[in-house]
Enzyme design. Structure first.
Site, mmCIF file in Angstrom:
data_model
loop_
_atom_site.group_PDB
_atom_site.id
_atom_site.type_symbol
_atom_site.label_atom_id
_atom_site.label_comp_id
_atom_site.label_asym_id
_atom_site.label_seq_id
_atom_site.Cartn_x
_atom_site.Cartn_y
_atom_site.Cartn_z
ATOM 1 N N THR A 133 0.988 -1.082 0.028
ATOM 2 C CA THR A 133 0.019 -0.178 -0.029
ATOM 3 C C THR A 133 0.926 1.265 -0.061
ATOM 4 O O THR A 133 1.971 1.161 0.567
ATOM 5 C CB THR A 133 -0.782 0.138 1.092
ATOM 6 N N VAL A 134 0.473 2.479 -0.627
ATOM 7 C CA VAL A 134 1.157 3.707 -0.543
ATOM 8 C C VAL A 134 0.113 4.596 0.215
ATOM 9 O O VAL A 134 -1.157 4.706 0.021
ATOM 10 C CB VAL A 134 1.601 4.314 -1.929
#
Length: 536
Positions: A356-357
């Site tokens: 995830t970012v």
């Protein structure tokens, strides 16, 4: 010159970043710069977030992609209002628990077409742009398109995770996975730090999304390519599944923690776990961060909060309880009453009925956004639509195959979602966005960031620098290197099983932007990755 870009043997210190014109904080320098360029070109914080998010699908593909989901909290200063966007997709209408079991699975698989849900990412960019942006989506996506077409050098943290993923994904058997190697291998190998990587297919897809406001992805040429691949390789995703996708604008949920309102997205996200924990912890005083009793209470409350939400949280249309039932004082007291002197195994507390970012951005008008985007496990399902750069997420891996479980797999259902943005206000005024990505670390990281800020008066950079801890299961906790050894020993004597991690990869990557009473922006960025703040 010969050196290892991922070895840093000596302590280093970052300072908090101060600016007034605008700020973008994320885990990759080129993506942050993309957002800053859009801000300086007349865009607002929402435009900057879209530009940064799109760039991250190119410059950090080991953590997110076009085929993932998005959640966002958006503060519009002119309205003094916080909006919530849920851009997570549903499972294919034609998939069933029985069909998955007939294929020999006792639990949801992580790879292939079965865990693929409808991606919400392109529609999130389009919806945010249409409702709050100032620039055309096609212009906002240009930095990402340029990175994909012209190439960029692999950064240190990305190189580490790309190589680790390559060693796993290259073992996937079946023609359906050939697109991953064609797209993400460089001369048959993982690109190394400093290598130039580019993807013309990714650039073309971003251009198509920009010029059609993402319609091509759900009803046009890109949708046709996705569905053709699914049909060829036994996937259940159909054109109707894509065409029926709609994001929702949801009212954020909050608790007040010592005068500060902490905001999360409601279920199907797991952000409610952080709120449950903070609501219980606020009854105790925490004056010192490295305090054995204080950490024991945090450990116990977090695992109790997590145990309930991991069991009950799912698609809100299928939830047994209203989220508000978990945020009452009575429920907080129930959790506190179970915290004794010694560690206990987690209990699923039922309320009374009633890779995830992450990025954040702020502009000179006072608008701010907390934005998170993910393919879930690294590159996702291993499915990449040939010639497009679209890596499909494996979010459906979190469904249960137990028909009695609240998060049981059904067609047309959203699963429990790990990605969560967060935001803080006080007295109706924005303090700012923050987040910590990383699977089930996220609500634990949110709680720790709030306490670092409110209880321990740490600036945003110091808050992110501080050693973290993570509940794993049962009485098991992992602590980061730098966590005080004597405190770890004292917690072990209380019955906690403490493991010191050899690296920081499992403790998430966070960003924070606070705004002070003078309108000055103060940012902190994650020291555990390539993170940077771009500001002016």
């Amino acid at each position: 010159m010969k050196f290892d870009a991922n070895v840093y043997p000596h302590p280093s210190r970052r300072s908090a970043t101060y600016a007034h014109g605008g700020m973008v904080a994320t885990s990759q320098p080129l993506a942050a710069q993309a957002g800053l360029d859009v801000l300086k070109s007349g865009g607002n914080a929402i435009d900057a977030a879209i530009a940064t998010g799109a760039a991250l699908t190119v410059v950090e593909p080991a953590s997110n992609g076009i085929g993932g989901d998005v959640f966002a909290l958006i503060w519009i200063e002119a309205e003094k209002k916080l909006y919530g966007l849920n851009a997570s997709g549903k499972s294919p209408a034609g998939i069933t628990l029985e069909k998955v079991k007939e294929k020999g699975h006792e639990t949801m698989p992580k790879m292939g077409w079965l865990p693929v849900t409808v991606p919400g990412c392109p529609s999130a960019w389009a919806d945010l742009s249409e409702r709050f942006g100032k620039l055309p989506l096609s212009d906002v996506l240009k930095p990402a398109i340029n990175y994909a077409r012209d190439g960029y050098p692999i950064s240190p943290t990305l190189g580490y995770f790309w190589e680790r993923a390559f060693n796993s994904y290259k073992k996937l058997e079946g023609e359906e996975f050939s697109g991953w190697l064609d797209t993400f291998a460089l001369d048959g190998k993982a690109p190394k730090v400093g290598d130039i990587w580019k993807s013309a297919g990714h650039a073309n897809t971003l251009e198509e999304i920009g010029k059609t406001n993402a319609k091509s992805f759900y009803t046009g040429a890109l949708a046709d390519a996705i569905v053709a691949h699914a049909e060829k390789h036994g996937g259940y995703l159909t054109k109707e599944d894509l065409a029926s996708h709609k994001n929702t604008w949801d009212e954020p949920i909050s608790v007040n923690y010592r005068g500060y309102d902490v905001w999360e997205m409601p279920p199907n996200g797991q952000g409610i776990a952080a709120l449950i924990a903070l609501n219980a912890l606020k009854a105790w005083d925490f004056t010192h961060r490295d305090c054995e009793l204080g950490l024991h209470r945090q450990f116990e409350v977090m695992k109790l909060a997590f145990s309930a939400t991991k069991y009950y949280v799912t698609d809100p249309a299928h939830m047994e309880f209203d989220p508000a039932d978990f945020l009452t004082e009575a429920y907080a007291e129930k959790l506190r009453s179970q915290v004794g002197d010694m560690a206990i195994d987690p209990i699923v507390n039922k309320p009374n009925s009633g890779g995830t970012v992450y990025l954040c951005a702020a502009d000179s008008e006072g608008n701010m956004i907390s934005f998170i985007q993910s393919n879930y496990m690294g590159f996702g399902s291993g499915i990449v639509i040939p010639g497009t750069g679209i890596a499909m997420q494996n979010r459906g891996a979190d469904f249960s195959l137990d028909p009695a479980h609240p998060n049981a797999l059904k067609g047309g259902k959203k699963t429990l979602h790990t990605i969560i943005p967060s935001f803080m206000t006080k007295g109706g005024k924005a303090i700012g966005p923050f987040g910590v990505m990383g699977g089930y670390m996220q609500p634990q990281g949110h709680m720790q960031m709030v306490m670092n800020t409110v209880d321990f008066a740490m600036n945003p950079q110091a808050s992110l620098d501080a050693p973290r801890w993570q509940w794993m299961e049962g009485k098991n906790f992992t602590v980061e290197y730098g966590f005080p050894q004597h405190i770890a020993q004292q917690l072990a004597r209380r019955g906690h099983n403490i493991t010191v991690a050899l690296d920081s990869g499992g403790f998430g990557r966070g960003q924070i932007i606070w705004r002070n009473e003078n309108g000055v922006l103060i940012g902190g960025c994650e020291p555990r990755c390539d993170s940077v703040i771009a500001a002016y």
